[in-house]
Design an enzyme around this catalytic site. Structure first.
Site, PDB file in Angstrom:
ATOM      1  N   THR A 160       0.835  -1.203   0.000  1.00 22.79           N
ATOM      2  CA  THR A 160       0.000   0.000   0.000  1.00 22.79           C
ATOM      3  C   THR A 160       0.869   1.252   0.000  1.00 22.79           C
ATOM      4  O   THR A 160       0.570   2.244  -0.666  1.00 22.79           O
ATOM      5  CB  THR A 160      -0.948   0.005   1.219  1.00 22.79           C
ATOM      6  OG1 THR A 160      -1.742  -1.180   1.180  1.00 22.79           O
ATOM      7  CG2 THR A 160      -1.859   1.222   1.208  1.00 22.79           C
ATOM      8  N   HIS A 165       2.887   5.862  -2.647  1.00 20.89           N
ATOM      9  CA  HIS A 165       4.083   6.638  -3.000  1.00 20.89           C
ATOM     10  C   HIS A 165       4.095   6.964  -4.489  1.00 20.89           C
ATOM     11  O   HIS A 165       4.290   8.123  -4.884  1.00 20.89           O
ATOM     12  CB  HIS A 165       5.345   5.842  -2.628  1.00 20.89           C
ATOM     13  CG  HIS A 165       6.614   6.430  -3.188  1.00 20.89           C
ATOM     14  ND1 HIS A 165       7.426   7.268  -2.459  1.00 20.89           N
ATOM     15  CD2 HIS A 165       7.200   6.305  -4.405  1.00 20.89           C
ATOM     16  CE1 HIS A 165       8.450   7.640  -3.206  1.00 20.89           C
ATOM     17  NE2 HIS A 165       8.342   7.075  -4.401  1.00 20.89           N
ATOM     18  N   GLU A 166       3.902   5.946  -5.310  1.00 18.14           N
ATOM     19  CA  GLU A 166       3.926   6.174  -6.763  1.00 18.14           C
ATOM     20  C   GLU A 166       2.789   7.126  -7.169  1.00 18.14           C
ATOM     21  O   GLU A 166       2.958   7.963  -8.053  1.00 18.14           O
ATOM     22  CB  GLU A 166       3.815   4.855  -7.523  1.00 18.14           C
ATOM     23  CG  GLU A 166       4.960   3.870  -7.282  1.00 18.14           C
ATOM     24  CD  GLU A 166       6.325   4.420  -7.643  1.00 18.14           C
ATOM     25  OE1 GLU A 166       6.400   5.403  -8.406  1.00 18.14           O
ATOM     26  OE2 GLU A 166       7.339   3.891  -7.145  1.00 18.14           O
ATOM     27  N   HIS A 169       3.613  10.760  -6.964  1.00 15.74           N
ATOM     28  CA  HIS A 169       4.265  11.376  -8.140  1.00 15.74           C
ATOM     29  C   HIS A 169       3.229  11.952  -9.101  1.00 15.74           C
ATOM     30  O   HIS A 169       3.421  13.016  -9.670  1.00 15.74           O
ATOM     31  CB  HIS A 169       5.121  10.343  -8.877  1.00 15.74           C
ATOM     32  CG  HIS A 169       6.345   9.949  -8.130  1.00 15.74           C
ATOM     33  ND1 HIS A 169       7.193  10.862  -7.557  1.00 15.74           N
ATOM     34  CD2 HIS A 169       6.873   8.726  -7.853  1.00 15.74           C
ATOM     35  CE1 HIS A 169       8.187  10.227  -6.962  1.00 15.74           C
ATOM     36  NE2 HIS A 169       8.014   8.928  -7.117  1.00 15.74           N
ATOM     37  N   ASP A 175      10.650  12.440  -5.384  1.00 19.08           N
ATOM     38  CA  ASP A 175      11.235  11.500  -4.424  1.00 19.08           C
ATOM     39  C   ASP A 175      12.081  12.234  -3.400  1.00 19.08           C
ATOM     40  O   ASP A 175      12.655  13.296  -3.678  1.00 19.08           O
ATOM     41  CB  ASP A 175      12.141  10.494  -5.163  1.00 19.08           C
ATOM     42  CG  ASP A 175      11.344   9.416  -5.856  1.00 19.08           C
ATOM     43  OD1 ASP A 175      10.430   8.857  -5.231  1.00 19.08           O
ATOM     44  OD2 ASP A 175      11.661   9.127  -7.022  1.00 19.08           O
TER      45      ASP A 175
HETATM   46 ZN   LIG Z   1       9.286   7.594  -6.184  1.00 18.98          ZN
END
Ligand SMILES: [Zn+2]
Length: 228
Positions: A160, A165-166, A169, A175
């Site tokens: 999860t 996190h992705e 973006h 990052d």
């Molecule tokens: Zn990343």
């Protein structure tokens, strides 16, 4: 966006833009764009490694493509305060649960942008499979972006957290691998034991600011077709 520039020049421009927007010093990572070739698809991986240096330019391109796509669809809605970003999960059937959790996390954390699943193409897609680079966000810089979820990495790390996190973006966050587990965008930096899948206060505020700015640009120009 001016498509006549070369990929490298575009990447440098995007990197500079990222640097400009990265007010907190902690987010101002060195831009690797000048040393890179320009692959058709640019990627930004979940975990740091020698072969997968973070690529802020790729993040920026992905986010800009999604924002442009999302704002265009809402051209007929004067006075909008919230931008809806749609996504498709048909190519990531194993991760529907994690994607749904990620959407709930983000939608309960930020107010100026909302994620919404669609059976149509969507502003971006989730995909799954095996890739030695692990999970990543990817864009061709021309309005096509997707989040790739790697099977092995999602077993090693909290799935999860990887998904949220992705998705961060897509919402405009870069990052920051050196950050603590309490930061979502530290990604794989804090190690496999980190299970936090929520953005911290700074990350939430940053996403709200980014999308509020996108809406403001839209209103200033009076025409969504001009939004870059
Ligand atoms: Zn990343």
């Amino acid at each position: 966006m001016n498509r006549s520039r070369t990929g490298v020049v575009a990447a440098l421009g995007a990197a500079a833009l990222v640097a400009t927007l990265s007010a907190p010093a902690a987010f101002a990572a060195p831009a690797p764009a000048a040393e890179q070739a320009a692959p058709a698809f640019r990627t930004s991986t979940y975990a740091p490694s020698a072969s997968s240096a973070e690529d802020q330019a790729a993040n920026r391109q992905f986010f800009e493509a999604v924002m442009k796509s999302a704002l265009k669809k809402q051209a007929a809605k004067p006075g909008i305060q919230v931008v809806t970003v749609t996504y498709n999960t048909s190519r990531a059937p194993s991760f529907r649960g994690q994607i749904s959790q990620s959407t709930q996390i983000w939608n309960s954390s930020v107010s100026n942008v909302k994620l919404q699943e669609t059976s149509a193409g969507g502003d971006f897609q989730y995909r799954e499979g095996n890739d030695s680079r692990g999970s990543y966000a990817s864009t061709d810089g021309r309005g096509h972006g997707y989040i790739f979820l790697d099977y092995r990495q999602n077993q090693q790390y909290n799935s999860t957290r990887v998904t949220a996190h992705e998705t961060g973006h897509v919402l405009g966050l870069p990052d920051h691998y050196s950050g603590p587990c309490s930061e979502l965008m530290s990604g794989g930096g804090p190690g496999t034991s980190c299970t936090n899948a929520y953005p911290n206060a700074q990350e939430r505020q940053r996403v709200n600011s980014i999308w509020a700015r996108g809406i403001a640009v839209l209103k200033d120009e009076g025409a969504l077709t001009k939004v870059r």
